[in-house]
Design an enzyme around this catalytic site. Structure first.
Site, mmCIF file in Angstrom:
data_model
loop_
_atom_site.group_PDB
_atom_site.id
_atom_site.type_symbol
_atom_site.label_atom_id
_atom_site.label_comp_id
_atom_site.label_asym_id
_atom_site.label_seq_id
_atom_site.Cartn_x
_atom_site.Cartn_y
_atom_site.Cartn_z
ATOM 1 N N CYS A 11 -57.467 -28.781 2.521
ATOM 2 C CA CYS A 11 -58.506 -29.981 2.342
ATOM 3 C C CYS A 11 -57.324 -30.367 2.119
ATOM 4 C CB CYS A 11 -59.229 -29.895 1.946
ATOM 5 S SG CYS A 11 -60.751 -31.266 1.652
ATOM 6 N N CYS A 345 -64.363 -53.534 -0.345
ATOM 7 C CA CYS A 345 -64.341 -51.463 -1.302
ATOM 8 C C CYS A 345 -62.568 -51.398 0.597
ATOM 9 C CB CYS A 345 -65.329 -51.270 -0.091
ATOM 10 S SG CYS A 345 -64.781 -51.054 1.968
#
Length: 388
Positions: A11, A345
């Site tokens: 990952c 964001c």
């Protein structure tokens, strides 16, 4: 923080894993300062407040787990390079109460015979499990299935699930029949008496219905809302509009305590989010006059703003990563109030939007680190009109 999944190469979602957290935060601060340097109202040290830091691990209050493997040995995590499930059941950035529930959820998948969806073969039933952490370590569990057969299986075994995960206050099944790269479908079935998850964020207990967006870092979100509310209280506007209001975090913090006279309108395209905000408002404010001064509207932010003869004294905007876009930025440049609180964001689209509103300058700003271990960063800015 150290991550075995990252070290093993299974990952790479946390692209800054292994970088010391102080260095991560300093790099984010430097990058955002450089992007906004041309738009400041004064010297940088008079504009920038100290960054809001996060804990390094266990901060994610929402986990979107792709289901893979087999019905007898399911994986909960992500899809790997070969589009097969990769188990991330001990992911270090996910909050412990969610991690603690994952083994029981995996066993339930086997008990209910919910065959994991095989992406390359386009067959199977269960696609994703979405888990949200609420107040008092309560949980919302959402099972995303391909057909109504998955719904029937979850419903049939609901007592076993409730016993295995007693923290699950809200349990739903979402139907996503299409084979496409989205997290969930439009059709949601709530299987519990409770429909909304309580979320204690900052100074307000919010409510989240299943398909409403909530921030993933509860502690840092609370700091973000409190900072915005401080700025609003200092300016003391008579009325405030919160565009892209979501479940009402900025709006309900800006509204102040019961009995404050300030009028608030929150605008959000998601009806689930608007309903969530109304639930939180009604729980927080018992008086009819308080509820009347705080209203939420299901509408597109741009279209709502276009219809207003006059915008409120202060506007809060919290757009998605794509930013406001040229039409809304231009409208605010032409007709906006003296003050805008912009929560972003995506610093790149924030800088673009401010450039499209040349009469506004950044009077105050803070980096808010909602997403440690990644390059993503939130920025809260107070924009003031300097001419016109």
């Amino acid at each position: 923080m150290q991550c075995d999944y990252f070290d093993a190469g299974v990952c790479r979602s946390c692209t800054l894993m292994g970088v010391p957290y102080d260095a991560q935060l300093a790099e984010k601060q430097a990058r955002v300062e450089a992007l906004l340097a041309a738009h400041l109202a004064g010297p940088a040290d008079s504009v920038w407040g100290a960054p809001v830091a996060s804990v390094e691990s266990g901060f994610r209050a929402k986990a979107k787990m792709v289901v893979g493997g087999t019905v007898d040995s399911p994986t909960l995590g992500i899809l790997g390079d070969r589009r097969q499930g990769v188990d991330l059941r001990r992911c270090g950035v996910i909050a412990d109460p969610i991690l603690d529930a994952l083994p029981a959820i995996a066993r339930f998948i086997t008990t209910a015979q919910l065959t994991p969806y095989d992406v390359p073969a386009r067959r199977g039933e269960l696609k994703n499990v979405i888990i949200t952490l609420g107040a008092g370590d309560s949980l919302m569990l959402r099972f995303v299935t391909r057909t109504a057969e998955g719904l029937a299986r979850v419903r049939r075994h609901l007592p076993e699930l409730a016993a295995a995960v007693p923290a699950a206050q809200v349990i739903t099944v979402n139907l996503l029949p299409e084979h496409k790269a989205v997290l969930e479908g439009d059709e949601e079935h709530v299987l519990t008496e409770a429909r909304a998850l309580p979320l204690l964020v900052g100074d307000v207990e919010l409510r989240a219905l299943p398909q409403s967006f909530v921030q993933t870092n509860t502690a840092v979100s609370g700091a973000l809302y409190r900072q915005a509310a401080e700025w609003v209280d200092e300016l003391a506007p008579a009325n405030v509009a919160d565009l892209y209001c979501g479940v009402g975090g900025f709006a309900l913090h800006a509204a102040g305590a019961p009995g404050v006279a300030r009028e608030i309108v929150g605008v959000e395209v998601s009806r689930d989010a608007v309903a969530s905000a109304e639930l939180a408002r009604d729980a927080r404010y018992g008086r009819d006059d308080d509820r009347a001064r705080i209203r939420f509207v299901a509408d597109d932010a741009l279209e709502w703003a276009r219809r207003q003869k006059e915008l409120p004294e202060l506007v809060v905007v919290n757009p998605p990563r794509r930013g406001l876009g040229e039409p809304l930025a231009t409208l605010l440049a032409d007709r906006g109030p003296d003050t805008i609180v912009y929560s972003s964001c995506n610093p790149d689209t924030l800088a673009r939007d401010i450039a499209a509103m040349p009469d506004y300058r950044v009077e105050r700003a803070r980096v808010v680190d909602m997403f440690p271990q990644t390059t993503h960063v939130e920025v809260l800015t107070l924009l003031r009109r300097v001419s016109g």
